[in-house]
Structure formats: structure tokens, C-alpha cells
Design a protein around this motif. Sequence first.
Motif, PDB file in Angstrom:
ATOM      1  N   LEU A  22     -16.213  53.674  -6.563  1.00 34.73           N
ATOM      2  CA  LEU A  22     -14.811  53.596  -6.149  1.00 34.73           C
ATOM      3  C   LEU A  22     -13.957  52.969  -7.244  1.00 34.73           C
ATOM      4  O   LEU A  22     -12.824  53.416  -7.499  1.00 34.73           O
ATOM      5  N   ALA A  23     -14.474  51.938  -7.896  1.00 37.70           N
ATOM      6  CA  ALA A  23     -13.709  51.265  -8.950  1.00 37.70           C
ATOM      7  C   ALA A  23     -13.439  52.208 -10.117  1.00 37.70           C
ATOM      8  O   ALA A  23     -12.329  52.253 -10.655  1.00 37.70           O
ATOM      9  N   VAL A  24     -14.449  52.967 -10.498  1.00 39.44           N
ATOM     10  CA  VAL A  24     -14.269  53.912 -11.607  1.00 39.44           C
ATOM     11  C   VAL A  24     -13.292  55.019 -11.203  1.00 39.44           C
ATOM     12  O   VAL A  24     -12.423  55.431 -11.990  1.00 39.44           O
ATOM     13  N   ALA A  25     -13.397  55.492  -9.959  1.00 41.11           N
ATOM     14  CA  ALA A  25     -12.513  56.564  -9.496  1.00 41.11           C
ATOM     15  C   ALA A  25     -11.071  56.104  -9.377  1.00 41.11           C
ATOM     16  O   ALA A  25     -10.137  56.888  -9.581  1.00 41.11           O
ATOM     17  N   LEU A  26     -10.862  54.829  -9.052  1.00 42.08           N
ATOM     18  CA  LEU A  26      -9.511  54.294  -8.835  1.00 42.08           C
ATOM     19  C   LEU A  26      -9.083  53.380  -9.973  1.00 42.08           C
ATOM     20  O   LEU A  26      -8.220  52.508  -9.791  1.00 42.08           O
ATOM     21  N   TRP A  27      -9.661  53.590 -11.148  1.00 42.19           N
ATOM     22  CA  TRP A  27      -9.386  52.725 -12.304  1.00 42.19           C
ATOM     23  C   TRP A  27      -7.912  52.794 -12.700  1.00 42.19           C
ATOM     24  O   TRP A  27      -7.274  51.773 -12.975  1.00 42.19           O
ATOM     25  N   GLU A  28      -7.352  54.005 -12.758  1.00 39.60           N
ATOM     26  CA  GLU A  28      -5.963  54.173 -13.173  1.00 39.60           C
ATOM     27  C   GLU A  28      -5.025  53.482 -12.183  1.00 39.60           C
ATOM     28  O   GLU A  28      -5.169  53.627 -10.974  1.00 39.60           O
ATOM     29  N   ASN A  29      -4.058  52.746 -12.728  1.00 44.45           N
ATOM     30  CA  ASN A  29      -3.171  51.930 -11.889  1.00 44.45           C
ATOM     31  C   ASN A  29      -1.878  52.692 -11.591  1.00 44.45           C
ATOM     32  O   ASN A  29      -0.845  52.489 -12.213  1.00 44.45           O
ATOM     33  N   HIS A  30      -1.946  53.601 -10.594  1.00 44.06           N
ATOM     34  CA  HIS A  30      -0.726  54.267 -10.153  1.00 44.06           C
ATOM     35  C   HIS A  30      -0.627  54.173  -8.634  1.00 44.06           C
ATOM     36  O   HIS A  30      -1.531  53.657  -7.968  1.00 44.06           O
ATOM     37  N   ARG A  31       0.470  54.673  -8.070  1.00 47.53           N
ATOM     38  CA  ARG A  31       0.785  54.401  -6.667  1.00 47.53           C
ATOM     39  C   ARG A  31      -0.304  54.885  -5.713  1.00 47.53           C
ATOM     40  O   ARG A  31      -0.702  54.164  -4.792  1.00 47.53           O
ATOM     41  N   VAL A  32      -0.789  56.110  -5.905  1.00 51.57           N
ATOM     42  CA  VAL A  32      -1.805  56.653  -4.997  1.00 51.57           C
ATOM     43  C   VAL A  32      -3.066  55.793  -5.032  1.00 51.57           C
ATOM     44  O   VAL A  32      -3.641  55.457  -3.986  1.00 51.57           O
ATOM     45  N   ASN A  33      -3.492  55.428  -6.227  1.00 53.98           N
ATOM     46  CA  ASN A  33      -4.692  54.601  -6.340  1.00 53.98           C
ATOM     47  C   ASN A  33      -4.499  53.226  -5.713  1.00 53.98           C
ATOM     48  O   ASN A  33      -5.432  52.656  -5.140  1.00 53.98           O
ATOM     49  N   ARG A  34      -3.304  52.672  -5.814  1.00 54.29           N
ATOM     50  CA  ARG A  34      -3.055  51.369  -5.188  1.00 54.29           C
ATOM     51  C   ARG A  34      -3.164  51.460  -3.673  1.00 54.29           C
ATOM     52  O   ARG A  34      -3.705  50.560  -3.020  1.00 54.29           O
ATOM     53  N   TRP A  35      -2.675  52.544  -3.095  1.00 54.72           N
ATOM     54  CA  TRP A  35      -2.814  52.740  -1.662  1.00 54.72           C
ATOM     55  C   TRP A  35      -4.278  52.931  -1.274  1.00 54.72           C
ATOM     56  O   TRP A  35      -4.732  52.402  -0.246  1.00 54.72           O
ATOM     57  N   LEU A  36      -5.015  53.682  -2.072  1.00 59.77           N
ATOM     58  CA  LEU A  36      -6.426  53.908  -1.776  1.00 59.77           C
ATOM     59  C   LEU A  36      -7.229  52.616  -1.897  1.00 59.77           C
ATOM     60  O   LEU A  36      -8.137  52.355  -1.094  1.00 59.77           O
ATOM     61  N   ARG A  37      -6.912  51.804  -2.893  1.00 59.14           N
ATOM     62  CA  ARG A  37      -7.599  50.511  -3.021  1.00 59.14           C
ATOM     63  C   ARG A  37      -7.383  49.664  -1.779  1.00 59.14           C
ATOM     64  O   ARG A  37      -8.319  49.027  -1.276  1.00 59.14           O
ATOM     65  N   THR A  38      -6.149  49.646  -1.295  1.00 64.30           N
ATOM     66  CA  THR A  38      -5.841  48.882  -0.079  1.00 64.30           C
ATOM     67  C   THR A  38      -6.621  49.410   1.111  1.00 64.30           C
ATOM     68  O   THR A  38      -7.153  48.631   1.917  1.00 64.30           O
ATOM     69  N   ALA A  39      -6.713  50.738   1.221  1.00 68.61           N
ATOM     70  CA  ALA A  39      -7.426  51.347   2.348  1.00 68.61           C
ATOM     71  C   ALA A  39      -8.911  51.003   2.309  1.00 68.61           C
ATOM     72  O   ALA A  39      -9.511  50.679   3.344  1.00 68.61           O
ATOM     73  N   PHE A  40      -9.516  51.046   1.123  1.00 69.85           N
ATOM     74  CA  PHE A  40     -10.943  50.731   1.017  1.00 69.85           C
ATOM     75  C   PHE A  40     -11.215  49.239   1.191  1.00 69.85           C
ATOM     76  O   PHE A  40     -12.309  48.853   1.622  1.00 69.85           O
ATOM     77  N   PHE A  41     -10.238  48.403   0.851  1.00 70.91           N
ATOM     78  CA  PHE A  41     -10.424  46.963   1.013  1.00 70.91           C
ATOM     79  C   PHE A  41     -10.202  46.515   2.458  1.00 70.91           C
ATOM     80  O   PHE A  41     -10.700  45.462   2.871  1.00 70.91           O
ATOM     81  N   PHE A  42      -9.491  47.321   3.238  1.00 68.86           N
ATOM     82  CA  PHE A  42      -9.088  46.919   4.592  1.00 68.86           C
ATOM     83  C   PHE A  42     -10.251  46.445   5.473  1.00 68.86           C
ATOM     84  O   PHE A  42     -10.094  45.469   6.213  1.00 68.86           O
ATOM     85  N   PRO A  43     -11.429  47.103   5.470  1.00 68.95           N
ATOM     86  CA  PRO A  43     -12.520  46.615   6.330  1.00 68.95           C
ATOM     87  C   PRO A  43     -12.898  45.164   6.080  1.00 68.95           C
ATOM     88  O   PRO A  43     -13.374  44.479   6.996  1.00 68.95           O
ATOM     89  N   MET A  44     -12.661  44.677   4.860  1.00 70.45           N
ATOM     90  CA  MET A  44     -13.042  43.308   4.541  1.00 70.45           C
ATOM     91  C   MET A  44     -12.241  42.288   5.338  1.00 70.45           C
ATOM     92  O   MET A  44     -12.738  41.209   5.676  1.00 70.45           O
ATOM     93  N   ILE A  45     -10.998  42.604   5.682  1.00 67.55           N
ATOM     94  CA  ILE A  45     -10.157  41.635   6.379  1.00 67.55           C
ATOM     95  C   ILE A  45     -10.389  41.665   7.890  1.00 67.55           C
ATOM     96  O   ILE A  45      -9.846  40.833   8.614  1.00 67.55           O
TER      97      ILE A  45
END
Length: 291
Positions: free
Chosen positions: A87-110
Motif C-alpha cells: 500500500l505504501a509503494v502504491a500510494l507513494w505519490e503525494n496527491h489528492r486521491v492518494n491522500r484520501w486512500l491513505r485515510t481510508a486504509f488508516f481508518f480501521p486503526m482508529i
Amino acid sequence: MTKKTWLPWLILSPSLLFLLLFTYFPLVRSVYDSLFDTRMAGDAAPYVGMGNFLRLFDDAVFWQSLVNNLIYILLTVVPGVALALLLAVALWENHRVNRWLRTAFFFPMIIPMVSAAALWLFIFMPGMGMLDYYLAKLFGPMNNNWLGRSNSALYALALIGVWKFAGYYMLFFLAGLQSIPVSAREAAMMEGATPTQIFFNVTLPLLRPTLSFVVTTALIYSITQIDHVAVMTRGGPDNATSVLLYYIQNLAWDTNDLGKASAATFLTLAGLFAFSFINLKLLERGAHHER
């Protein structure tokens, strides 16, 4: 004593105090309690030396819990860390879509583990759960008791562990990827290396310090996070999902066998320390690089 000498200790003193109170003192106390048979009565508990350890080694449930925990570690640490790295390699680029996807994948942790367990109870519900519902669309009517069968219950719990923590580990890998010098990848590209070669020969070796930290963290979580075991299976069926910490909890709370529970706690902490130490030494070998 100069200010330069005592100021760092003053700043660190709150952390050191909590470390002593909540880490080292419980460890010492568990060693002390393991020497007494607390099944008798409070302060009158007789000294038994290594007796609690001998009783522990004669307990078949202890060995089954140990094996279950080792299997659970393999089922959560390896897939969880691999998925997080992917996931980190796939979402390495820092743009809007990837930022939303990072948030979605991190959500279970909270989500608290108890709430996550309640959610997955509905997913694993025989016949009516989401998992059986979609499997029925592919393979016909389903009525799988995923949590009620000894050959599938531990795998179901491991799936929850991977789902909950993979996004958390992803953040560490993203931070590690951001710290890798761009010049290293550019030099490999100029030499004609393919993206796969760059990843395995440049990126992954430079990520070894991060990988070492993530694997150690995942190992600790795989041993200490047992809320879903208590909520979903209570160690069953037939102790198929009993892991070390849940076994220790049952000894201390249900049977009031604090001496035996303390012996199991000490061995668990010692094993966890040994695993972590060996892991850090192996993964950090050759891990340092010029920034």
C-alpha cells in the motif's frame, strides 16, 4: 553538576518514571508473584519456588495457547507487513486521491478493537453474514460457522488483525519511503534498472530500518491485542483460539491462580524481548545508509 548535565535527565524524568512504574515494576512483580502459590490465600500464599513454572509446563492448554499464538503471529505479521508495504509503494505519490486512500486504509486503526470485533461478528455470521452472502453468489447457499469451527476460527481472527493494523504500518513505510534519497533511485534508473529491480535492490534495502521497526511493532501487537478473542470466541472452540495473553487473563481472573499467571507472563515477556532483540539485530544488519 552543570545545567547541561542535569537538564536532559529532568526532561526525561516523567518518561522514565512511567517506564519504571508500568514496565519494569510489573516485570519484577510478575517474577516475585510467580514464586508463590496464590491459590491458597492472599498474604498466606506459600513459597513454591519454580513450582508454578513446572505446573505451567504440565498444562496442555498453555502449550496449545503458545502454538496458537505462534500461528497467529505468522498469519498477521507477515501478511500485515507485506500488505502495508504494498500500500505504501502504491500510494507513494503525494496527491489528492492518494491522500484520501491513505485515510481510508488508516481508518480501521482508529476503531477500538472491541467495536471492530462486534462489526466482524456480523460479517462472519453463519448464513446471514456479509461473507457468506457474497460467497453464496459465487458458490451457492452458504452456512459457514467461521468462528465456531476449530479449523477456521483462528484464521478469522487473524484476518481482523491484518485489516485493523495494515493501514497503521503503511504510515511508517510512507515515512521511510519519503526519507530515501531521490538520487539513489535516479542513479539506478540511469543505469537501466527496471522498477522491480529498483524496488528490491535500492528501495527495500534502504527501508530496512523502517522494516525492522514495523516488524517489531507488529509482533508486539500480535501478542498484546486480544480484545477480539474475548469478544468473538472466548478462546474457543476447544481452545482453538486461546492465545497466551488470553490464557494468562483467564488464569488470573477466572481461577485466581496469580502465581501461575505470573509465571506465564514472565515467560511471555522474556520471549517477546528475545524475538524483538533478534529481529532488530537481523534486520538492522547493514541497514544504515548515507543520507
